[in-house]
Design an enzyme around this catalytic site. Structure first.
Site, PDB file in Angstrom:
ATOM      1  N   VAL A  11       0.767  -1.217  -0.055  1.00  0.00           N
ATOM      2  CA  VAL A  11      -0.089  -0.016  -0.055  1.00  0.00           C
ATOM      3  C   VAL A  11       1.023   1.277   0.153  1.00  0.00           C
ATOM      4  O   VAL A  11       0.583   2.147  -0.768  1.00  0.00           O
ATOM      5  CB  VAL A  11      -0.995  -0.107   1.275  1.00  0.00           C
ATOM      6  CG1 VAL A  11      -1.799   1.277   1.182  1.00  0.00           C
ATOM      7  CG2 VAL A  11      -1.740  -1.234   1.040  1.00  0.00           C
ATOM      8  N   ARG A  43      13.484  -2.108   6.713  1.00  0.00           N
ATOM      9  CA  ARG A  43      15.009  -2.194   5.942  1.00  0.00           C
ATOM     10  C   ARG A  43      14.967  -1.130   4.910  1.00  0.00           C
ATOM     11  O   ARG A  43      14.524  -1.135   3.734  1.00  0.00           O
ATOM     12  CB  ARG A  43      14.789  -3.692   5.013  1.00  0.00           C
ATOM     13  CG  ARG A  43      14.524  -4.986   5.947  1.00  0.00           C
ATOM     14  CD  ARG A  43      14.053  -5.940   5.249  1.00  0.00           C
ATOM     15  NE  ARG A  43      12.702  -5.714   4.580  1.00  0.00           N
ATOM     16  CZ  ARG A  43      11.965  -6.620   3.865  1.00  0.00           C
ATOM     17  NH1 ARG A  43      12.468  -7.485   3.423  1.00  0.00           N
ATOM     18  NH2 ARG A  43      10.994  -6.211   3.449  1.00  0.00           N
ATOM     19  N   GLY A 132     -10.913  -1.631   1.068  1.00  0.00           N
ATOM     20  CA  GLY A 132     -10.135  -0.826   0.319  1.00  0.00           C
ATOM     21  C   GLY A 132     -10.554   0.244  -0.375  1.00  0.00           C
ATOM     22  O   GLY A 132     -10.847   1.321   0.263  1.00  0.00           O
ATOM     23  N   ILE A 134     -13.423   1.011  -1.503  1.00  0.00           N
ATOM     24  CA  ILE A 134     -14.829   1.347  -1.721  1.00  0.00           C
ATOM     25  C   ILE A 134     -14.845   2.679  -0.598  1.00  0.00           C
ATOM     26  O   ILE A 134     -14.778   2.268   0.534  1.00  0.00           O
ATOM     27  CB  ILE A 134     -15.713   0.324  -1.321  1.00  0.00           C
ATOM     28  CG1 ILE A 134     -15.300  -1.081  -2.356  1.00  0.00           C
ATOM     29  CG2 ILE A 134     -17.046   0.493  -1.339  1.00  0.00           C
ATOM     30  CD1 ILE A 134     -15.950  -2.295  -1.887  1.00  0.00           C
ATOM     31  N   GLU A 188      -1.932 -14.352   0.851  1.00  0.00           N
ATOM     32  CA  GLU A 188      -0.771 -13.918   1.274  1.00  0.00           C
ATOM     33  C   GLU A 188      -0.010 -15.583   1.373  1.00  0.00           C
ATOM     34  O   GLU A 188      -0.817 -16.695   1.683  1.00  0.00           O
ATOM     35  CB  GLU A 188      -0.666 -13.266   2.559  1.00  0.00           C
ATOM     36  CG  GLU A 188      -1.352 -11.852   2.355  1.00  0.00           C
ATOM     37  CD  GLU A 188      -1.037 -10.895   3.346  1.00  0.00           C
ATOM     38  OE1 GLU A 188      -0.235 -11.189   4.170  1.00  0.00           O
ATOM     39  OE2 GLU A 188      -1.910 -10.199   3.451  1.00  0.00           O
ATOM     40  N   ASP A 199      -9.315 -11.482   9.237  1.00  0.00           N
ATOM     41  CA  ASP A 199      -9.484 -10.376   8.662  1.00  0.00           C
ATOM     42  C   ASP A 199     -11.030  -9.443   8.551  1.00  0.00           C
ATOM     43  O   ASP A 199     -11.372  -8.248   8.762  1.00  0.00           O
ATOM     44  CB  ASP A 199      -8.845 -10.456   7.014  1.00  0.00           C
ATOM     45  CG  ASP A 199      -9.050  -9.183   6.353  1.00  0.00           C
ATOM     46  OD1 ASP A 199      -8.136  -8.181   6.693  1.00  0.00           O
ATOM     47  OD2 ASP A 199      -9.957  -9.046   5.587  1.00  0.00           O
ATOM     48  N   LYS A 203     -12.893  -6.097  10.254  1.00  0.00           N
ATOM     49  CA  LYS A 203     -13.580  -5.116   9.448  1.00  0.00           C
ATOM     50  C   LYS A 203     -15.110  -4.957   9.839  1.00  0.00           C
ATOM     51  O   LYS A 203     -15.732  -4.099   9.993  1.00  0.00           O
ATOM     52  CB  LYS A 203     -13.553  -5.680   7.788  1.00  0.00           C
ATOM     53  CG  LYS A 203     -12.130  -5.410   7.334  1.00  0.00           C
ATOM     54  CD  LYS A 203     -12.069  -5.779   6.104  1.00  0.00           C
ATOM     55  CE  LYS A 203     -10.756  -6.044   5.407  1.00  0.00           C
ATOM     56  NZ  LYS A 203     -10.709  -6.917   4.126  1.00  0.00           N
TER      57      LYS A 203
END
Ligand code: NDP
Ligand code: HSE
Length: 437
Positions: A11, A43, A132, A134, A188, A199, A203
């Site tokens: 992101v 990093r 995201g 929306i 992922e 997740d 939300k």
């Protein structure tokens, strides 16, 4: 207007790109140019391709960056609970506005952030944290503030929607569909947070808090993932004119004493193909809001990915930057309703139950008796030969029962008792049914 960017991964790197390509328009919209004061990462030496940014801006000292006098706004796209919480509390208390995509932190301890924002007189915006790209939280927090929202039903996890859509379209099993999601970069390396519903539960907590003006945390959300959804479940859903989606459902209710409550749950459910959420395929998200005066509203779009999420982050950045230039900040969290969270056992839902039973006289009556004992009304019953083989006395039979609406605890107790009957060889699957199927 100077930004401290915390995180420059999927992101964050797209936030940098948008800040670069849209610089002139953003400056015109805000009334001042936006500049990156520094970028905190883990990093510094990591290869970041052709990112249009001065490498000297990178640092491994997020706190030092936040505390700098020339930082007005902090954008956090690192994720996780700590150290993100400490960084953001520090920024907000110092009166620096915060834009974050960190759903895990907001759902676990949003109160700490809201309190710090109120203390410091700063903005806390988090549009990117749910669904995201929306525009969803701003409509809930602002546009619908004059209305009363009764229910929010959503598909808020792109990875699981991709997997279930693939299972529906191709007949693939869960593992095969997950492999495809991983190959295409949706899932992922460790897909646990997505496929086990963590997740979506985070939300759901954020959505319920905003929709009902109360505080709901991830721990308040009943959560089930999609790992147990089988090819047979999907086939059964199809036979009923349904599909299976991982839904987040937040609804108002009342307790036995007539007090107002809220129930928030995430689980796979059958929904009819005619339901607006049934056609949401691939990795898309959609959220269906039911409000008293506005009626039904649907929000649809890309719920994940660097650029779509960065779009929501930048929208928030413009809003908070404009507020700062005006010497103002948005109204703080609205949690006045203080609703109690209803236990899952009291949630009203319907079940689709597939049983493998002995095929002999009296079996249907015995099975129906279990439902009656728990006060669960049967809506439909379908019987066929087990495994689709030739029917005949003495063989097993498949029994598919769909119930009317009942408390989840009564439905669970019914299934528990069915499992104990010797005429029931196995309870092949239990799925909730939502949306009028
Ligand atoms: P990434 O893992 O791609 O990026 C994380 C970034 O944070 C990296 O730049 C990393 O540094 C940096 N970072 C990690 N730990 C530290 C630390 N201790 N100190 C300083 N920097 C650190 O995550 P995403 O971009 O995918 O996600 C960011 C946030 O956005 C999360 O909260 C996520 O939930 C949320 N979100 C993500 C969406 C998506 O589609 N990816 C969608 C919606 C929300 P380095 O580059 O050096 O490794
Ligand atoms: N892993 C999440 C998803 C990213 O699949 O929807 C967006 O929050």
């Amino acid at each position: 207007m100077r930004l401290a960017l915390l995180g420059c991964g999927t992101v964050g790197s797209e936030v940098v790109r948008l800040l670069h390509t849209q610089a002139a328009d953003l400056a015109a919209r805000i009334g001042a140019p936006l500049e990156i004061a520094g970028i905190a990462v883990r990093r510094v030496g990591r290869d970041r391709g052709d990112l249009p940014v001065d490498p000297a801006l990178f640092t491994t000292d997020p706190l030092g960056l936040i505390k700098r006098d020339d930082v007005d706004v902090v954008v956090e796209v690192v994720g996780g609970i700590e150290p993100a919480r400490s960084w953001l509390v520090e920024a907000l208390r110092a009166g620096k506005s915060v834009v974050t995509a960190n759903k895990a932190l907001l759902a676990e301890d949003g109160a700490a952030l809201h309190d710090a924002a109120a203390e410091g007189g700063a903005d806390l915006y988090y549009e990117a944290s749910v669904a995201g790209a929306i525009p969803l939280l701003r409509p809930l927090r602002e546009s619908l503030h004059g209305d009363r929202i009764n229910r929010v039903t959503g598909i808020v996890n792109g990875t699981t929607n991709f997997i279930l859509s693939a299972m529906d379209a191709t007949g693939a099993g869960f593992a095969e569909a997950l492999d495809e999601a991983t190959e295409l970069g949706y899932a992922e390396a460790d897909p646990t947070a997505d496929v086990e519903g963590f997740d979506a539960a985070a939300k759901a907590a954020i959505l319920a808090s905003l929709a009902f003006h109360t505080r709901v945390t991830a721990a308040d959300v009943h959560r089930e993932g999609i790992t147990e959804v089988t090819v047979a479940d999907m086939a059964s859903a199809k036979a009923m004119g349904c599909t299976i989606k991982l839904l987040c459902i937040a609804a108002r209710g009342t307790d036995a004493a007539g007090g107002e409550t809220v129930s928030v749950r995430v689980h796979p459910a059958m929904i009819p193909l005619t339901h607006p959420l049934a056609s949401v395929g691939d990795a898309f998200n959609a959220v269906f809001v039911e409000a008293e005066a506005a009626g039904q509203l649907m929000f649809y779009g890309r719920g994940a990915g660097g650029a779509p999420t960065a779009s929501a982050v930048l929208g928030d950045v413009v809003a908070v930057a404009r507020n700062r230039l005006a010497g103002a900040y948005a109204a703080s969290e609205s949690a006045y309703a203080d609703l109690s969270v209803r236990p899952m056992g009291e949630a009203l839902t319907r079940y689709h139950i597939s049983l493998d039973v002995v095929d002999r006289p009296g079996v249907l009556q015995a099975v129906a008796g279990v439902f009656a004992r728990h006060d669960v009304s049967i809506a439909t019953v379908r019987q066929g030969p087990a495994g689709g083989g030739p029917a005949g006395r003495g063989e097993d039979a498949d029994l598919v029962i769909v119930t009317h609406v009942a408390p989840d605890a009564a439905l669970a107790a019914t299934v528990g008792e069915l499992r104990g009957l010797d005429i029931v060889r196995s309870v092949a699957s239990v799925l909730r049914v939502e949306g009028g199927a």
